[in-house]
Design a protein around this motif. Structure first.
Motif, short mmCIF file in Angstrom:
data_model
loop_
_atom_site.label_atom_id
_atom_site.label_comp_id
_atom_site.label_asym_id
_atom_site.label_seq_id
_atom_site.Cartn_x
_atom_site.Cartn_y
_atom_site.Cartn_z
N SER A 69 6.99 -8.40 -15.40
CA SER A 69 6.91 -6.94 -15.38
C SER A 69 8.16 -6.35 -14.74
CB SER A 69 5.67 -6.47 -14.63
OG SER A 69 4.51 -6.84 -15.35
N ARG A 70 8.63 -6.94 -13.66
CA ARG A 70 9.84 -6.47 -12.98
C ARG A 70 11.05 -6.58 -13.90
NH1 ARG A 70 13.47 -9.52 -11.11
NH2 ARG A 70 12.14 -11.34 -10.73
N GLU A 71 11.17 -7.70 -14.60
CA GLU A 71 12.31 -7.91 -15.50
C GLU A 71 12.32 -6.87 -16.63
OE1 GLU A 71 14.96 -9.84 -15.39
OE2 GLU A 71 14.43 -11.03 -13.65
N PHE A 72 11.16 -6.55 -17.19
CA PHE A 72 11.10 -5.54 -18.24
C PHE A 72 11.51 -4.17 -17.70
CE2 PHE A 72 9.22 -8.58 -21.03
CZ PHE A 72 9.34 -8.06 -22.31
N ARG A 73 11.09 -3.85 -16.47
CA ARG A 73 11.49 -2.58 -15.86
C ARG A 73 13.00 -2.57 -15.61
NH1 ARG A 73 6.89 -3.31 -13.02
NH2 ARG A 73 7.98 -4.06 -11.17
N GLU A 74 13.53 -3.65 -15.04
CA GLU A 74 14.96 -3.71 -14.71
C GLU A 74 15.84 -3.72 -15.95
OE1 GLU A 74 14.56 -6.26 -10.54
OE2 GLU A 74 15.49 -7.20 -12.30
N GLU A 75 15.44 -4.47 -16.96
CA GLU A 75 16.31 -4.66 -18.13
C GLU A 75 16.20 -3.55 -19.16
OE1 GLU A 75 16.36 -8.56 -19.86
OE2 GLU A 75 16.46 -9.53 -17.89
N ASP A 79 13.75 -0.76 -18.80
CA ASP A 79 13.07 0.41 -18.23
C ASP A 79 11.74 0.69 -18.92
OD1 ASP A 79 12.84 2.48 -16.40
OD2 ASP A 79 13.80 3.94 -17.73
N GLN A 80 10.97 -0.38 -19.14
CA GLN A 80 9.67 -0.24 -19.78
C GLN A 80 8.59 -0.99 -19.01
OE1 GLN A 80 8.76 1.68 -22.45
NE2 GLN A 80 10.86 2.45 -22.26
N GLU A 81 7.39 -0.43 -19.03
CA GLU A 81 6.23 -1.06 -18.43
C GLU A 81 5.50 -1.87 -19.52
OE1 GLU A 81 5.49 -1.01 -15.21
OE2 GLU A 81 7.14 0.36 -14.77
N PHE A 136 3.82 -3.41 -24.92
CA PHE A 136 4.37 -2.24 -24.25
C PHE A 136 3.25 -1.25 -23.96
CE2 PHE A 136 8.39 -3.40 -26.51
CZ PHE A 136 9.19 -3.56 -25.38
N ASN A 171 3.96 1.96 -23.43
CA ASN A 171 4.42 3.09 -24.22
C ASN A 171 4.49 2.64 -25.68
OD1 ASN A 171 5.77 5.13 -25.53
ND2 ASN A 171 7.52 5.18 -24.14
#
Length: 142
Positions: A53-59, A61-63, A95, A97
């Motif tokens: 989850s952190r990697e998706f947010r960092e890379e 910007d998605q939850e 995703f 979103n």
């Protein structure tokens, strides 16, 4: 002698119709092009689902929602002139979103100077060996 480390990574498999979200990587030495799923390193003491989850947010910007863990496997490979070794935690994810599924591509970043373009590519192009998906064990789950 450079000390070698075993990496622990979490990767997210996202499926849309008959395609998966992936991005291309080029080996600087061999010039081979292959494809990877979005994800990254698991920090010491970090749960693999939290890391993903952190990697998706960092890379990008998605939850995401982790649907289920698909596998944990060992991956030993050669990249950019180096022997590499990792344990991969593979997850089926979605995703939060739903509008993201309508995009043709998503720009991702792996640090301050390295970006990539993730795209929806047909599963058949990997199963037919037209494109190389690494680690190849992912093909067992699509």
């Amino acid at each position: 002698m450079k000390q070698k480390h075993i990496q622990n990574v979490a990767l997210g498999l996202i499926i849309k119709d008959s395609s998966i979200l992936t991005y291309s990587v080029k080996d600087k030495i061999s010039k081979d092009i292959f494809y990877r799923l979005i994800g990254g390193h698991i920090d010491f003491g970090e749960d693999s689902r939290v890391a993903l989850s952190r990697e998706f947010r960092e890379e990008i910007d998605q939850e995401i929602k982790v649907v289920k863990q698909l596998d944990v496997f060992e991956n030993i490979y050669f990249y950019n002139g180096n022997d590499c070794h990792e344990f991969v935690s593979l997850f089926l994810v979605e995703f939060l979103n739903k509008d993201i599924y309508e995009l043709d591509s998503i720009i991702g970043k792996e640090g301050p100077s390295r970006t990539y373009k993730a795209r929806w590519l047909s599963i058949s192009s990997f199963k037919d060996s037209y494109r190389k998906l690494y680690p190849s064990e992912i093909l067992n789950h699509i």
